[in-house]
Design a protein around this motif. Sequence first.
Motif: not given
Length: 701
Positions: A161-162, A171-173, A182-192
């Motif tokens: 949940t967001e 529709s989660v952001a 690097t064979e990695e995923f970059v997890i990112h929260t772009p806004f509040r």
Amino acid sequence: MTTTSDRPATLPTSGAGAAVTAKPAPRVDVAGLSEQLLGRWPEWRRYARERATDSAFWKDESLSMAEHRERALEQMRLLASDEKHQVWLGFPERLGGRDAPGANLAGFEELVVADPSLQIKAGVQWGLFASAILHLGTPEQQDRLLPGAMDLSVPGAFAMTEIGHGSDVASVATTATYDPQTEEFVIHTPFRAAWKEFLGNAAVHATAATVFAQLITNGVNHGVHCFYVPVRDPETMEFLPGISGHDDGLKGGLRGVDNGRLAFDQVRVPRTDLLARYGAVAADGTYSSPIDSPGRRFFTMLGSLVQGRVSLDGAASTASKLGLAIAVRYGAERRQFTSSSPVEETVLLDYATHRRRLFPRIAETYATHFAHDRLLDLFDDVFSGEKDTPEQREDLETMAAALKATSTTFVLDTLQECRVACGGAGFITENRITSLHHDLDVYATFEGDNTVLLQLVAKRLVGDYAKHLKGTTSSPAGIARFVVDQATDAALHRTGLRRFGQAIADAGDPRRAAGHLRDAETQRELLADRVATIVEDVAMALRPAQKADPVTAARIFDENQVQLVEAAKAHADLLRWSAFTEALEQISDPGTRRVMTWVRDVFGLTLIERNLAWYLINGRLSAQRARTVTSYVDRLLDRLRPHAVDLVDAWGYGPDHLRAVIASGIEAERQDEARAYYAAQRADGSAPLSEKALKKAKKQR
């Protein structure tokens, strides 16, 4: 166990001077009914209930929020170290589980008896965090990540949940962008608004989380997938680099659950920590999935986590039983006002208003219980692999949504009514009703907001109707038959012909009308007809939206949204009534079956009474039969009066489960003491004279 009512088990003799013995009234075999209610996994329900009598698991109302959170964590450690490992039942045998998903939930639901905070915190750990690994991970990922989640060495959060997208998971952001270098995923929260919110265990205890994010690789968004992400250092309990969080603090209930927010700032996780059962990314960034359709893939992933809704339905049913058991036992002892006697006060359950506020809820709780048993069977069939087909999964998702939405709404209404039925005593925390209400409040919105879930159910109903319609009207003959059927329905119902026929059949005799309504097939027809009619009306109203532009289609949907929800509610009512009726066939004791048939009739007729305007407007009931519904329900409630305590006793919850002072028998002791006091005064003549009686005596001189 016998009925605690002070009413006789047989009717009095009748006739002028005749000694006619009435037929003995039926009695409930409490032990037998209680055994039946244990369901398909009785040994695990018994074990869970026995554990709930251990004070180490009880909710302590005196604790602060911080203390309650720590107590709940310690209780979970006790569950994890228990020799039977009941909380592991649903996990693979190779990891110490038993591959028994139905048995797992049957026991898990009983945790609400001990403390709802414990149930929810345990549900987050084993029902969400660990289950996401189990159902969305590959066997290699299960072997690597599940042991820590199972034994609680890795407390976890379920980060779906967001703040900005509650029920709209698609529709989660939050994003997970693959870096092939690097064979990695970059997890990112772009806004509040993309912060993960309301996450159990996130505020204090979680060291890892299963995070749902939009998977992006080679510039393509493949939709929402789940990732295993460490969030805290297990030694220091400090957030790891790139992780930030917020404690949600004090809530309206569930103080023992440490809900909080999580955000991710370019957090890197290995490619192998994408839970890859339904979607994988190769080292070069190539995406693959066994499910080609993005939409079907998304719903399959979410459907794998349906057990949360199933367990909430069971927990809500259990909490309804606790509240009603407390209120009924108190109402069977509490006396108020002298009505039928100048000296003896009347027991609350002997008032029609009190029966009306509690007995229909007993009936609906039984219906909820039996429907939940069917849901558990379906859940076990699917997740044990015994009957795991796309159709079965769709049925499970629809049924879970329908029952969770109705039972979690019902429990809140029921606990409030139980509170009021107990007067001021119900408001005292030691009597548990207000505490249960506070803790169960959020059940109506988590694991899916109830209104959203009902729309999901209605969408399935309308979709099934559209398929049926397409099949029956694909030929000229089919179209003609559909038109004739529609015209016949209008002639029978909407012009009043059916109502007229009912009036002629009843000929003004209320007993004849009542006899018709208590017939099981009549109740089934009325309940099923309401579902079919509302679904048909909504489906036909929505048809123009299929070829309309987006703005017009949205308007058409909005105009029919309320009716969609009504269709889903009617469907849930029919599910519960049908489950209750099927359960009656399993009762072997004649007396118990007769009483339980009355209980079923109360449920069915209360549903009809609740929607009486619809049945009249749509021509399904004549005015005579409509008038009979309420009077017959009242007669049934009076008939059930001697069995009220037996019916709640059959649920199997004793004093150490209820833990409410007013349900302990103390009220009966107080009332008996008071009655004895006044009886002694009357006997020795020491009672003061009533002013009213004195004035009346003077007038008669």
